[in-house]
Design a protein around this motif. Structure first.
Motif, PDB file in Angstrom:
ATOM      1  N   ASP A  75      39.234  20.597   2.977  1.00  0.00           N
ATOM      2  CA  ASP A  75      38.672  21.918   3.237  1.00  0.00           C
ATOM      3  C   ASP A  75      38.857  22.624   1.895  1.00  0.00           C
ATOM      4  O   ASP A  75      39.956  23.080   1.577  1.00  0.00           O
ATOM      5  CB  ASP A  75      39.452  22.615   4.357  1.00  0.00           C
ATOM      6  CG  ASP A  75      38.967  24.030   4.598  1.00  0.00           C
ATOM      7  OD1 ASP A  75      38.096  24.502   3.833  1.00  0.00           O
ATOM      8  OD2 ASP A  75      39.459  24.673   5.543  1.00  0.00           O
ATOM      9  N   PRO A  76      37.785  22.656   1.077  1.00  0.00           N
ATOM     10  CA  PRO A  76      37.966  23.127  -0.305  1.00  0.00           C
ATOM     11  C   PRO A  76      38.464  24.570  -0.376  1.00  0.00           C
ATOM     12  O   PRO A  76      39.270  24.919  -1.227  1.00  0.00           O
ATOM     13  CB  PRO A  76      36.574  23.015  -0.925  1.00  0.00           C
ATOM     14  CG  PRO A  76      35.752  22.229   0.031  1.00  0.00           C
ATOM     15  CD  PRO A  76      36.392  22.301   1.375  1.00  0.00           C
ATOM     16  N   LEU A  77      37.960  25.412   0.520  1.00  0.00           N
ATOM     17  CA  LEU A  77      38.424  26.802   0.542  1.00  0.00           C
ATOM     18  C   LEU A  77      38.595  27.227   1.986  1.00  0.00           C
ATOM     19  O   LEU A  77      37.627  27.302   2.732  1.00  0.00           O
ATOM     20  CB  LEU A  77      37.426  27.708  -0.177  1.00  0.00           C
ATOM     21  CG  LEU A  77      38.092  28.908  -0.817  1.00  0.00           C
ATOM     22  CD1 LEU A  77      38.913  28.486  -2.033  1.00  0.00           C
ATOM     23  CD2 LEU A  77      37.069  29.909  -1.264  1.00  0.00           C
ATOM     24  N   ASP A  78      39.830  27.450   2.346  1.00  0.00           N
ATOM     25  CA  ASP A  78      40.138  27.844   3.726  1.00  0.00           C
ATOM     26  C   ASP A  78      40.381  29.351   3.763  1.00  0.00           C
ATOM     27  O   ASP A  78      41.090  29.889   2.921  1.00  0.00           O
ATOM     28  CB  ASP A  78      41.397  27.111   4.193  1.00  0.00           C
ATOM     29  CG  ASP A  78      41.839  27.569   5.562  1.00  0.00           C
ATOM     30  OD1 ASP A  78      41.117  27.297   6.534  1.00  0.00           O
ATOM     31  OD2 ASP A  78      42.892  28.226   5.656  1.00  0.00           O
ATOM     32  N   GLY A  79      39.747  29.987   4.739  1.00  0.00           N
ATOM     33  CA  GLY A  79      39.902  31.442   4.859  1.00  0.00           C
ATOM     34  C   GLY A  79      38.847  32.175   4.051  1.00  0.00           C
ATOM     35  O   GLY A  79      39.089  33.277   3.555  1.00  0.00           O
ATOM     36  N   SER A  80      37.659  31.551   3.947  1.00  0.00           N
ATOM     37  CA  SER A  80      36.605  32.111   3.072  1.00  0.00           C
ATOM     38  C   SER A  80      36.307  33.581   3.359  1.00  0.00           C
ATOM     39  O   SER A  80      35.929  34.318   2.453  1.00  0.00           O
ATOM     40  CB  SER A  80      35.295  31.365   3.238  1.00  0.00           C
ATOM     41  OG  SER A  80      35.476  30.037   3.473  1.00  0.00           O
ATOM     42  N   SER A  81      36.474  33.987   4.628  1.00  0.00           N
ATOM     43  CA  SER A  81      36.106  35.372   4.944  1.00  0.00           C
ATOM     44  C   SER A  81      37.043  36.349   4.230  1.00  0.00           C
ATOM     45  O   SER A  81      36.765  37.539   4.158  1.00  0.00           O
ATOM     46  CB  SER A  81      36.140  35.604   6.448  1.00  0.00           C
ATOM     47  OG  SER A  81      37.465  35.497   6.909  1.00  0.00           O
ATOM     48  N   ASN A  82      38.140  35.839   3.702  1.00  0.00           N
ATOM     49  CA  ASN A  82      39.096  36.701   3.003  1.00  0.00           C
ATOM     50  C   ASN A  82      38.852  36.820   1.491  1.00  0.00           C
ATOM     51  O   ASN A  82      39.517  37.596   0.812  1.00  0.00           O
ATOM     52  CB  ASN A  82      40.522  36.161   3.211  1.00  0.00           C
ATOM     53  CG  ASN A  82      41.068  36.548   4.565  1.00  0.00           C
ATOM     54  OD1 ASN A  82      40.761  37.616   5.083  1.00  0.00           O
ATOM     55  ND2 ASN A  82      41.875  35.682   5.137  1.00  0.00           N
TER      56      ASN A  82
END
Ligand code: AHG
Ligand code: MN
Ligand code: MN
Length: 349
Positions: free
Chosen positions: A115-122
């Motif tokens: 998961d290259p970037l987790d929490g993208s909404s942040n």
């Protein structure tokens, strides 16, 4: 004063732990560390460069991709391609698995799920984001690695880790012999051992769940949330609630301070939201290695059957005592969900 130990030095020291290893896994972990530094550089200056916001595309889950999702995905894939130790990459951002077909990778033995970037909404609001990775050894011994090599149970992971791009950047990983954490020292550009042999407290008083969906949760989860909120001095309740929207950040806190993170099944999402292969399995491996527990509320995450690259699962993960309590509540108040979930027939009233 004791000198610092860098991630690179640590990995080489630990290589002897693997009788079959010829340094390939060490090189793979090193490559992931390098990609993490590049992603960190971009995340750090996100507000200055034109890399905030949407990329204008969607991934297989139908989720809008952020520019940094796409950037992070490219960095990790390119590091794995040029490292030569990885034959297949599975990524949240790619519909299919990516077979690495190159001269240097022709004998590669490892499969990496990310998961290259987790929490993208942040990303756009400067709250911590992360990267999650999981490493398997291919099962087949000749020819091209196939889907069979990819769909392995979580128990087969040889390594897993996460990077948290937070107030400081850390890389935490396990190879099945405990969990170690490294903090990026920006002045020398190296991850340095800062949290050796991380142990998750057996119990805690912080719970982490998106309570906005409360009405959609199964009764067992509702009861557990109420249990967390009730006043009871001997068990240190009420607990504190913390939820950032980045699983990596919420679990990193739980790992250090003790706590529970829950993303349950809901009426809208009967299998939960989080993905088994590149979110739940690696986090479950790390948490178990640190002395914690990870289940889907009924069964151990690491033993779930893997049938699809992007399959979802509910997750209840964290300090052992807290997870056991949540499981008890589910067994007592939502026993019917077990059966129906696995049959894909969940109806939550
Ligand atoms: P991703 O950014 O990789 O899609 O993952 C986001 C995940 C996880 O990090 C977080 O805990 C959860 O989604 C938040 O979802 P809700 O907004 O539904 O609570
Ligand atoms: Mn994620
Ligand atoms: Mn992601």
């Amino acid at each position: 004063m004791q000198g610092v130990k860098t991630l690179g030095q640590f990995i080489i020291e630990k290589q002897a732990d693997f009788p079959y290893a010829k340094g390939e896994l060490s090189r793979l972990l090193r490559d992931i560390g390098i990609a993490a530094k590049l992603v960190n550089r971009e995340v750090n200056k996100a507000g200055l460069a034109d890399i905030l916001g949407d990329a204008g595309s969607t991934n297989i889950q139908g989720e809008g991709q952020k520019k940094l999702d796409v950037y992070a995905n490219e960095q990790f894939i390119s590091a794995l391609q040029s490292g030569g130790e990885c034959c297949i990459v599975v990524s949240e951002e790619n519909d299919e698995y990516l077979y690495i077909d190159s001269e240097i990778s022709k004998n590669a033995k490892y499969i990496v799920a990310i998961d290259p970037l987790d929490g993208s909404s942040n990303i756009d609001v400067n709250v911590a984001v992360g990267t999650i990775f999981s490493i398997y050894r291919r099962k087949s011994t000749e020819g091209k690695a196939t889907m069979d090599d990819v769909l392995q149970q979580g128990t087969q992971q040889v390594a897993a880790g996460y990077v948290i791009y937070g107030s400081s950047t850390m890389l935490v990983y396990t190879t099945g012999k405990g969990v170690n954490g490294f903090t990026l020292d920006p002045s020398i550009g190296e991850f340095c051992l800062s949290h050796p042999d991380m142990q998750m407290p057996k119990d805690g008083n912080i719970y982490s769940i998106n309570e906005g969906y409360y009405t959609h949760f199964p009764d067992g989860i509702k009861k557990y949330i109420k249990y967390c909120q009730v006043e009871d001095k001997p068990t240190n309740r009420p607990y504190t609630s913390r939820y950032t929207g980045s699983m990596v950040a919420d679990l990193h806190r739980s790992l250090i301070k003790g706590g529970i993170f829950i993303y349950p099944m809901t009426a809208q999402a009967p299998s939960g939201k989080l993905r088994l292969v590149y979110e739940c399995n690696p986090m479950a491996f790390i948490v178990e290695q640190a002395g914690g527990k990870a289940s889907n509320g009924y069964s151990r995450i690491l033993e779930l059957e893997v049938t699809d690259l992007h399959q979802r699962t509910a997750i209840v993960i964290g300090s052992e005592q807290m997870v056991k309590k949540a499981e008890e509540m589910l067994a007592c108040f939502s026993p019917q969900i077990t059966k129906r979930t696995f049959e894909g027939l969940v109806t939550i009233q």
